[in-house]
Design a protein around this motif. Sequence first.
Motif, PDB file in Angstrom:
ATOM      1  N   VAL A 117       0.753  -0.924   0.036  1.00 43.61           N
ATOM      2  CA  VAL A 117      -0.017   0.007  -0.122  1.00 43.61           C
ATOM      3  C   VAL A 117       0.862   1.219  -0.103  1.00 43.61           C
ATOM      4  O   VAL A 117       1.954   1.279   0.586  1.00 43.61           O
ATOM      5  N   GLY A 118       0.218   2.343  -0.462  1.00 41.21           N
ATOM      6  CA  GLY A 118       1.140   3.477  -0.487  1.00 41.21           C
ATOM      7  C   GLY A 118       1.009   4.264   0.926  1.00 41.21           C
ATOM      8  O   GLY A 118      -0.051   3.918   1.784  1.00 41.21           O
ATOM      9  N   GLU A 119       2.119   4.872   1.301  1.00 41.55           N
ATOM     10  CA  GLU A 119       2.227   5.584   2.656  1.00 41.55           C
ATOM     11  C   GLU A 119       1.412   6.817   2.569  1.00 41.55           C
ATOM     12  O   GLU A 119       1.354   7.451   1.488  1.00 41.55           O
ATOM     13  N   ALA A 120       0.634   7.056   3.605  1.00 40.72           N
ATOM     14  CA  ALA A 120      -0.134   8.136   3.763  1.00 40.72           C
ATOM     15  C   ALA A 120       0.672   9.456   3.499  1.00 40.72           C
ATOM     16  O   ALA A 120       1.734   9.695   4.307  1.00 40.72           O
ATOM     17  N   SER A 121       0.236  10.160   2.589  1.00 39.05           N
ATOM     18  CA  SER A 121       1.311  11.486   2.054  1.00 39.05           C
ATOM     19  C   SER A 121       0.536  12.339   1.288  1.00 39.05           C
ATOM     20  O   SER A 121      -0.263  11.806   0.543  1.00 39.05           O
ATOM     21  N   ASN A 122       1.003  13.508   0.968  1.00 39.62           N
ATOM     22  CA  ASN A 122       0.561  14.394   0.066  1.00 39.62           C
ATOM     23  C   ASN A 122       0.800  13.734  -1.551  1.00 39.62           C
ATOM     24  O   ASN A 122      -0.243  13.999  -2.249  1.00 39.62           O
ATOM     25  N   SER A 123       1.718  12.974  -1.400  1.00 39.28           N
ATOM     26  CA  SER A 123       1.936  12.543  -2.971  1.00 39.28           C
ATOM     27  C   SER A 123       0.747  11.548  -3.304  1.00 39.28           C
ATOM     28  O   SER A 123       0.327  11.491  -4.309  1.00 39.28           O
ATOM     29  N   THR A 178      -0.135   2.644  -7.814  1.00 41.30           N
ATOM     30  CA  THR A 178       0.624   3.619  -7.350  1.00 41.30           C
ATOM     31  C   THR A 178       2.233   3.106  -7.944  1.00 41.30           C
ATOM     32  O   THR A 178       2.912   4.155  -8.086  1.00 41.30           O
ATOM     33  N   THR A 179       2.549   2.112  -7.651  1.00 40.90           N
ATOM     34  CA  THR A 179       4.031   1.559  -8.196  1.00 40.90           C
ATOM     35  C   THR A 179       3.941   1.872  -9.664  1.00 40.90           C
ATOM     36  O   THR A 179       5.049   2.123 -10.121  1.00 40.90           O
ATOM     37  N   ALA A 180       2.899   1.400 -10.233  1.00 37.39           N
ATOM     38  CA  ALA A 180       2.831   1.507 -11.689  1.00 37.39           C
ATOM     39  C   ALA A 180       3.136   2.978 -12.285  1.00 37.39           C
ATOM     40  O   ALA A 180       3.840   3.224 -12.990  1.00 37.39           O
ATOM     41  N   TYR A 181       2.319   3.902 -11.666  1.00 34.38           N
ATOM     42  CA  TYR A 181       2.496   5.351 -11.868  1.00 34.38           C
ATOM     43  C   TYR A 181       3.930   5.921 -11.543  1.00 34.38           C
ATOM     44  O   TYR A 181       4.254   6.410 -12.458  1.00 34.38           O
TER      45      TYR A 181
END
Length: 400
Positions: free
Chosen positions: A279-285, A306-309
């Motif tokens: 999972v993506g880490e919570a962030s502005n990104s 997210t990893t593909a982007y």
Amino acid sequence: MKSKILALTAGLLAATALASVPAKADVKIGLIGGVSGPIAAMAPAMISAAELAISQVNAQGGMMDGEQLVGVVGDSQCNPQGGTDAATKAVNIEGVVGMVGPHCSGAVLAASASVTVPAGIVMVTPSGTSPEITNIEDNDLVFRTVPSDDYQGRALARTLIEQGYGKVAVAYINNDYGTGLAQAFRAEFEAQGGEIAGFAAHEEGKASYRSNLADLASGGANTLVLFDYGDGTGLTMLRQALENGFFETFIGGDGMKSNAPINELGAENLSTFFASAPVGEASNSLETFNAAFTEAGGDPDAIFVTTAYDAAFMLALALEKAGGDKEGVSAALREISNGEGEPILPGEWAKAKELIAAGTAIDYKGAAGDHNFDENGDVPGTFAFFKVGNDGFEVVTQMK
């Protein structure tokens, strides 16, 4: 008459001069995914996420002197031969100068060895998770924006122990993905005091796995850990296990976190089905990506988007920094995301382009986290443990 001849001559000279100026060529990168095969339901969202990055680049000035970035989609079929064929076409026929993918580990291993490394092409896989990728003799040309299954398998083992699962059986598909994940899980689960009551590989594509499941269930475990693909053999095994009452609880790796089991078997029949996934880490990104991908019609909760982007956007940044020269992309990829420089968020292409042109260091902050590659091109990552709810997969807990 003489003036007409002079005018005609001048026109011809001007036309010749214009014709001698080469047209700007597109900058092509390969998007090699499992369009068909066992992850066919996952691949479209991953490719769409990469294409979002490409569209943002082109909308904000394009590459170098205004060249367009073009994604060339190829089908790896999620197997070694398909990966090699798709990579060969992308490199030798389409002339790509970088590659996002392949999606599956076996295809990554085969395509890198046979095609991209010999050609000097950088490959960034967003979902090739086998620990074997770490050990590729790649001349620093193979990277990934997703962590190794060595980490996922061990984190899942610790999570299951914490959740009270002391005895499990393990079934895994006999390929690079399944084997690597199963071995990492087994080592950590047993080190934490857990008992493996059955541990067996299975081949892809059989009509029935009932005998495999019966053998695994004979060890007395009520929980089956299934390392496979939810769009393929994993779905068949899950269905047959439910139909025959072989196990009470089912736990998959990231390959099983697919909507296919929910669509085929119904969420009401999967109340004891769980899965781990990055999972993506919570962030502005992450928030920035989620908003942009949603606006583009994508599902930001789909696995590996997210990893593909990030893989596509980072590859574009590296190509820009290297001036489009494939020889410099590897070093540039490390330089644009190493914890030093002006922060760049997803979609901030114009800002990054200006800073690169000025010689200012940049540091890409990815939707899936900070991709500060180690010496093997690997990254750390964050995983979560999911259950099936009424609206799809829901997070139960973070995995450590």
